[in-house]
Design a protein around this motif. Structure first.
Motif, PDB file in Angstrom:
ATOM      1  N   GLY A   1       0.788  -1.231   0.000  1.00 22.93           N
ATOM      2  CA  GLY A   1       0.000   0.000   0.000  1.00 22.93           C
ATOM      3  C   GLY A   1       0.818   1.278   0.000  1.00 22.93           C
ATOM      4  O   GLY A   1       0.265   2.373   0.083  1.00 22.93           O
ATOM      5  N   ASN A   2       2.134   1.152  -0.109  1.00 20.87           N
ATOM      6  CA  ASN A   2       2.987   2.345  -0.163  1.00 20.87           C
ATOM      7  C   ASN A   2       2.880   3.010  -1.529  1.00 20.87           C
ATOM      8  O   ASN A   2       2.703   2.333  -2.533  1.00 20.87           O
ATOM      9  N   ASP A   3       3.009   4.324  -1.550  1.00 24.73           N
ATOM     10  CA  ASP A   3       2.871   5.115  -2.768  1.00 24.73           C
ATOM     11  C   ASP A   3       4.028   6.099  -2.851  1.00 24.73           C
ATOM     12  O   ASP A   3       4.127   7.015  -2.024  1.00 24.73           O
ATOM     13  N   LEU A   4       4.901   5.905  -3.805  1.00 30.47           N
ATOM     14  CA  LEU A   4       6.084   6.755  -3.951  1.00 30.47           C
ATOM     15  C   LEU A   4       5.712   8.220  -4.152  1.00 30.47           C
ATOM     16  O   LEU A   4       6.362   9.103  -3.616  1.00 30.47           O
ATOM     17  N   TYR A   5       4.653   8.498  -4.908  1.00 31.80           N
ATOM     18  CA  TYR A   5       4.249   9.883  -5.134  1.00 31.80           C
ATOM     19  C   TYR A   5       3.812  10.539  -3.836  1.00 31.80           C
ATOM     20  O   TYR A   5       4.180  11.677  -3.546  1.00 31.80           O
ATOM     21  N   GLU A   6       3.029   9.821  -3.015  1.00 30.62           N
ATOM     22  CA  GLU A   6       2.598  10.378  -1.725  1.00 30.62           C
ATOM     23  C   GLU A   6       3.789  10.577  -0.798  1.00 30.62           C
ATOM     24  O   GLU A   6       3.878  11.588  -0.097  1.00 30.62           O
ATOM     25  N   GLN A   7       4.729   9.627  -0.808  1.00 28.48           N
ATOM     26  CA  GLN A   7       5.921   9.757   0.021  1.00 28.48           C
ATOM     27  C   GLN A   7       6.728  10.993  -0.391  1.00 28.48           C
ATOM     28  O   GLN A   7       7.217  11.735   0.460  1.00 28.48           O
ATOM     29  N   GLY A   8       6.842  11.208  -1.698  1.00 30.79           N
ATOM     30  CA  GLY A   8       7.575  12.366  -2.196  1.00 30.79           C
ATOM     31  C   GLY A   8       6.908  13.675  -1.800  1.00 30.79           C
ATOM     32  O   GLY A   8       7.582  14.633  -1.402  1.00 30.79           O
ATOM     33  N   GLU A   9       5.584  13.721  -1.904  1.00 29.21           N
ATOM     34  CA  GLU A   9       4.866  14.934  -1.517  1.00 29.21           C
ATOM     35  C   GLU A   9       5.034  15.234  -0.027  1.00 29.21           C
ATOM     36  O   GLU A   9       5.265  16.378   0.354  1.00 29.21           O
ATOM     37  N   THR A  10       4.955  14.188   0.798  1.00 35.28           N
ATOM     38  CA  THR A  10       5.145  14.354   2.248  1.00 35.28           C
ATOM     39  C   THR A  10       6.535  14.842   2.550  1.00 35.28           C
ATOM     40  O   THR A  10       6.733  15.780   3.327  1.00 35.28           O
ATOM     41  N   GLN A  11       7.516  14.237   1.929  1.00 37.05           N
ATOM     42  CA  GLN A  11       8.917  14.609   2.159  1.00 37.05           C
ATOM     43  C   GLN A  11       9.161  16.053   1.723  1.00 37.05           C
ATOM     44  O   GLN A  11       9.849  16.801   2.409  1.00 37.05           O
ATOM     45  N   PHE A  12       8.561  16.456   0.606  1.00 41.94           N
ATOM     46  CA  PHE A  12       8.740  17.818   0.106  1.00 41.94           C
ATOM     47  C   PHE A  12       8.131  18.819   1.086  1.00 41.94           C
ATOM     48  O   PHE A  12       8.729  19.858   1.378  1.00 41.94           O
ATOM     49  N   ARG A  13       6.945  18.513   1.607  1.00 39.10           N
ATOM     50  CA  ARG A  13       6.286  19.410   2.566  1.00 39.10           C
ATOM     51  C   ARG A  13       7.083  19.542   3.849  1.00 39.10           C
ATOM     52  O   ARG A  13       7.122  20.599   4.462  1.00 39.10           O
ATOM     53  N   LEU A  14       7.714  18.437   4.293  1.00 39.06           N
ATOM     54  CA  LEU A  14       8.482  18.448   5.540  1.00 39.06           C
ATOM     55  C   LEU A  14       9.848  19.077   5.349  1.00 39.06           C
ATOM     56  O   LEU A  14      10.443  19.554   6.311  1.00 39.06           O
ATOM     57  N   GLY A  15      10.354  19.021   4.120  1.00 40.38           N
ATOM     58  CA  GLY A  15      11.714  19.496   3.854  1.00 40.38           C
ATOM     59  C   GLY A  15      11.748  20.954   3.791  1.00 40.38           C
ATOM     60  O   GLY A  15      12.556  21.731   4.094  1.00 40.38           O
TER      61      GLY A  15
END
Length: 182
Positions: free
Chosen positions: A168-182
């Motif tokens: 159920g992992n989603d690379l696009y969602e992970q990237g968006e989360t990481q971008f928001r936190l970064g």
């Protein structure tokens, strides 16, 4: 870089995680909008698919004709969401993997988890480069659809990235989360 021999097994799929870089070697099939629509109509009428999708990977591409001496012309991925209405049914029939570009719907992501499959992305804009990994191409169904016919491709070290994994992992969602936190 993980090396995977096709066809895909459930064990291979469950061992992959969003973000894994993978090279596929073996046989996969192409199908775009028109072919997916026709496959869905075939299933709805109780017919058999022209290709047994169990364990297989479908690449969302409409390749251009090959130039002399080449196996295939340009072969870049198309937008995967256009196949979302048809994908859960194909996953029920045993499809293990899909290759395209862009996000998938929640329904498709749930079906990927349920059926222990995987969605890969191929790099858009690199169609000529991707074509170099394709050793042979043969139309196997729906020839009347032209470039949207189903082709059997033999590939060697075909480069993809896992976007949606069987957990159920989603690379696009992970990237968006990481971008928001970064």
């Amino acid at each position: 870089m993980k090396q995977i021999q096709l066809p895909l097994t459930e064990e291979q799929c469950t061992g992959l995680r969003a973000g894994d870089r993978v090279e596929l070697t073996g046989t996969l099939y192409t199908a775009r909008d028109a072919a997916h629509k026709r496959m869905a109509e075939t299933l709805e009428s109780g017919g058999e698919l022209p290709v047994d999708v169990a364990g297989q990977v479908i690449y969302y591409v409409g390749p251009t004709p090959a130039r002399p001496g080449q196996a295939i012309g340009s072969a870049g991925p198309t937008t995967s969401s256009r196949m979302d209405a048809y994908t859960p049914r194909l996953l029920e029939k045993g499809l293990r993997g899909m290759i395209g570009k862009g996000k998938r719907s929640e329904t498709v992501k749930e079906a990927i988890v349920k059926h222990r499959a995987v969605y890969f992305a191929a790099v858009g804009g690199a169609a000529a480069l991707i074509a170099k990994a394709i050793r042979s191409a043969e139309v196997v169904a729906y020839e009347d659809l032209g470039t949207e016919a189903i082709h059997r491709l033999v590939v060697e070290r075909f480069p993809v990235i896992v976007v949606n994994d069987a957990e159920g992992n989603d690379l696009y969602e992970q990237g968006e989360t990481q971008f928001r936190l970064g």
